[in-house]
Design a protein around this motif. Structure first.
Motif, PDB file in Angstrom:
ATOM      1  N   VAL A  22      -9.523   5.375   2.961  1.00 23.71           N
ATOM      2  CA  VAL A  22      -8.242   4.476   3.400  1.00 23.71           C
ATOM      3  C   VAL A  22      -8.649   2.737   2.991  1.00 23.71           C
ATOM      4  N   SER A  23      -7.075   2.550   3.024  1.00 23.87           N
ATOM      5  CA  SER A  23      -6.665   1.048   2.107  1.00 23.87           C
ATOM      6  C   SER A  23      -6.948  -0.029   3.336  1.00 23.87           C
ATOM      7  N   VAL A  24      -8.502  -0.050   3.683  1.00 23.84           N
ATOM      8  CA  VAL A  24      -8.138  -1.690   5.131  1.00 23.84           C
ATOM      9  C   VAL A  24      -8.446  -2.816   5.063  1.00 23.84           C
ATOM     10  N   ASP A  25      -8.434  -3.319   3.634  1.00 25.15           N
ATOM     11  CA  ASP A  25      -7.828  -4.576   3.509  1.00 25.15           C
ATOM     12  C   ASP A  25      -6.935  -4.231   1.832  1.00 25.15           C
ATOM     13  N   TYR A  26      -5.848  -4.337   1.879  1.00 24.25           N
ATOM     14  CA  TYR A  26      -4.812  -4.411   0.670  1.00 24.25           C
ATOM     15  C   TYR A  26      -4.888  -4.919  -0.663  1.00 24.25           C
ATOM     16  N   GLU A  27      -5.074  -6.442  -0.156  1.00 16.70           N
ATOM     17  CA  GLU A  27      -4.820  -7.734  -1.124  1.00 16.70           C
ATOM     18  C   GLU A  27      -6.383  -7.413  -1.789  1.00 16.70           C
ATOM     19  N   ALA A  28      -7.606  -7.732  -0.932  1.00 19.43           N
ATOM     20  CA  ALA A  28      -8.738  -7.391  -1.242  1.00 19.43           C
ATOM     21  C   ALA A  28      -9.301  -6.221  -2.246  1.00 19.43           C
ATOM     22  N   PRO A  87       1.171  -1.156  -0.173  1.00 16.96           N
ATOM     23  CA  PRO A  87       0.266  -0.496  -0.337  1.00 16.96           C
ATOM     24  C   PRO A  87       0.864   1.016  -0.110  1.00 16.96           C
ATOM     25  N   ASN A  88       0.353   2.243  -0.603  1.00 15.94           N
ATOM     26  CA  ASN A  88       0.800   3.518  -0.418  1.00 15.94           C
ATOM     27  C   ASN A  88       0.359   4.608   0.837  1.00 15.94           C
ATOM     28  N   ARG A  89       1.359   4.974   1.199  1.00 13.90           N
ATOM     29  CA  ARG A  89       0.986   5.711   2.458  1.00 13.90           C
ATOM     30  C   ARG A  89       0.838   7.333   2.364  1.00 13.90           C
ATOM     31  N   LEU A  90       0.348   7.795   3.341  1.00 15.63           N
ATOM     32  CA  LEU A  90      -0.244   9.201   3.105  1.00 15.63           C
ATOM     33  C   LEU A  90       0.057   9.502   4.665  1.00 15.63           C
ATOM     34  N   ASP A  91       0.318  10.568   4.557  1.00 10.55           N
ATOM     35  CA  ASP A  91       0.797  11.044   6.151  1.00 10.55           C
ATOM     36  C   ASP A  91       0.288  12.246   6.599  1.00 10.55           C
ATOM     37  N   ILE A  92      -0.719  12.832   7.070  1.00 12.38           N
ATOM     38  CA  ILE A  92      -1.942  13.865   7.056  1.00 12.38           C
ATOM     39  C   ILE A  92      -1.738  14.332   8.859  1.00 12.38           C
ATOM     40  N   GLU A  93      -1.250  15.674   8.769  1.00  9.96           N
ATOM     41  CA  GLU A  93      -0.897  16.099   9.548  1.00  9.96           C
ATOM     42  C   GLU A  93      -1.794  17.894   9.250  1.00  9.96           C
ATOM     43  N   HIS A  94      -2.365  17.785  10.793  1.00  8.99           N
ATOM     44  CA  HIS A  94      -3.314  19.209  11.442  1.00  8.99           C
ATOM     45  C   HIS A  94      -2.382  19.825  11.796  1.00  8.99           C
ATOM     46  N   THR A  95      -2.709  21.624  10.825  1.00  8.84           N
ATOM     47  CA  THR A  95      -1.461  21.862  10.834  1.00  8.84           C
ATOM     48  C   THR A  95      -2.312  23.093  11.482  1.00  8.84           C
ATOM     49  N   GLY A  96      -3.333  23.385  12.000  1.00  7.46           N
ATOM     50  CA  GLY A  96      -3.711  24.854  11.873  1.00  7.46           C
ATOM     51  C   GLY A  96      -5.902  25.147  11.646  1.00  7.46           C
ATOM     52  N   GLY A  97      -6.142  25.870  11.846  1.00  7.44           N
ATOM     53  CA  GLY A  97      -7.780  26.302  12.075  1.00  7.44           C
ATOM     54  C   GLY A  97      -8.055  26.598  12.634  1.00  7.44           C
ATOM     55  N   GLN A 157      -2.894   3.994   4.911  1.00  7.73           N
ATOM     56  CA  GLN A 157      -2.287   3.207   3.642  1.00  7.73           C
ATOM     57  C   GLN A 157      -3.435   3.798   2.763  1.00  7.73           C
ATOM     58  N   ILE A 158      -3.176   3.521   0.984  1.00  2.31           N
ATOM     59  CA  ILE A 158      -4.467   4.135   0.690  1.00  2.31           C
ATOM     60  C   ILE A 158      -3.911   2.808  -0.910  1.00  2.31           C
ATOM     61  N   ARG A 159      -5.034   2.767  -1.707  1.00  2.00           N
ATOM     62  CA  ARG A 159      -4.080   1.468  -2.802  1.00  2.00           C
ATOM     63  C   ARG A 159      -3.605   2.437  -4.121  1.00  2.00           C
ATOM     64  N   GLU A 190     -10.352  -2.925  -0.756  1.00  2.00           N
ATOM     65  CA  GLU A 190     -11.338  -2.738   0.108  1.00  2.00           C
ATOM     66  C   GLU A 190     -10.796  -1.467   0.354  1.00  2.00           C
ATOM     67  N   ASN A 191     -11.713  -0.234   0.158  1.00  2.00           N
ATOM     68  CA  ASN A 191     -11.146   1.172   0.834  1.00  2.00           C
ATOM     69  C   ASN A 191     -12.379   1.689   1.449  1.00  2.00           C
ATOM     70  N   ALA A 192     -12.045   2.438   2.311  1.00  2.00           N
ATOM     71  CA  ALA A 192     -13.295   2.927   3.312  1.00  2.00           C
ATOM     72  C   ALA A 192     -12.719   4.237   4.262  1.00  2.00           C
ATOM     73  N   THR A 193     -14.407   4.329   4.889  1.00  2.00           N
ATOM     74  CA  THR A 193     -14.000   6.346   5.578  1.00  2.00           C
ATOM     75  C   THR A 193     -13.896   5.320   6.598  1.00  2.00           C
ATOM     76  N   VAL A 194     -12.692   6.362   7.542  1.00  2.00           N
ATOM     77  CA  VAL A 194     -12.219   5.905   8.963  1.00  2.00           C
ATOM     78  C   VAL A 194     -12.242   7.129   9.636  1.00  2.00           C
ATOM     79  N   ALA A 195     -12.444   7.235  11.015  1.00  4.22           N
ATOM     80  CA  ALA A 195     -12.707   8.277  12.735  1.00  4.22           C
ATOM     81  C   ALA A 195     -11.259   8.503  12.297  1.00  4.22           C
ATOM     82  N   TRP A 196     -10.491   9.129  12.500  1.00  2.00           N
ATOM     83  CA  TRP A 196      -8.848   9.738  13.093  1.00  2.00           C
ATOM     84  C   TRP A 196      -9.062   9.474  13.986  1.00  2.00           C
TER      85      TRP A 196
END
Length: 135
Positions: free
Chosen positions: A70-76, A46-56, A105-107, A78-84
């Protein structure tokens, strides 16, 4: 103090003041939330994506913020929306994400969005879009 020296000092002080204002404008976040992204590609994983909250302007609770694709099962594939809060072991759903950083992780999605839920309404507060120039 001579008039010439006073003029030079005032000019220098003015330049420093305008420089500080310019820097603040570049780094300030006037949005609900701002995020920084760092992508790391992989060939057979899986590719990786670092996400940093920088303000607001808002304090966002980890349970109210979710990340899409978000890749929840790379082999299958499967992507999903996941809470922080589920992506960060150090904070709970009621903690704020102020300055927090997660790695997902992102496919191969073309876009990852960060969503904020408040009073039953959900809105996109951040997004990362894959660019062919990413190395």
């Amino acid at each position: 103090m001579s008039l010439k020296r006073r003029a030079v000092l005032l000019s220098a002080a003015g330049a420093a003041g305008f420089g500080a204002i310019w820097y603040h404008e570049l780094t300030a976040c006037d949005e609900i939330a701002c995020f920084a992204f760092e992508y790391q590609g992989a060939d057979d994983a899986p590719n990786r994506l670092d996400i940093e909250h920088t303000g607001g302007t808002r304090r966002l609770r980890a349970g109210d913020v979710s990340v899409t694709n978000v890749s929840v099962d790379y082999e299958a594939g499967e992507n999903a929306t996941v809470a922080w809060a589920e992506l960060d072991d150090d904070i709970g759903p009621s903690d704020t994400i102020n300055g927090e950083k997660i790695r997902i992780q992102i496919r191969f999605p073309s876009i990852v969005t960060i969503r904020w839920r408040r009073d039953g309404d959900e809105r996109v507060v951040g997004a990362w879009v894959y660019d062919d120039d990413v190395s």
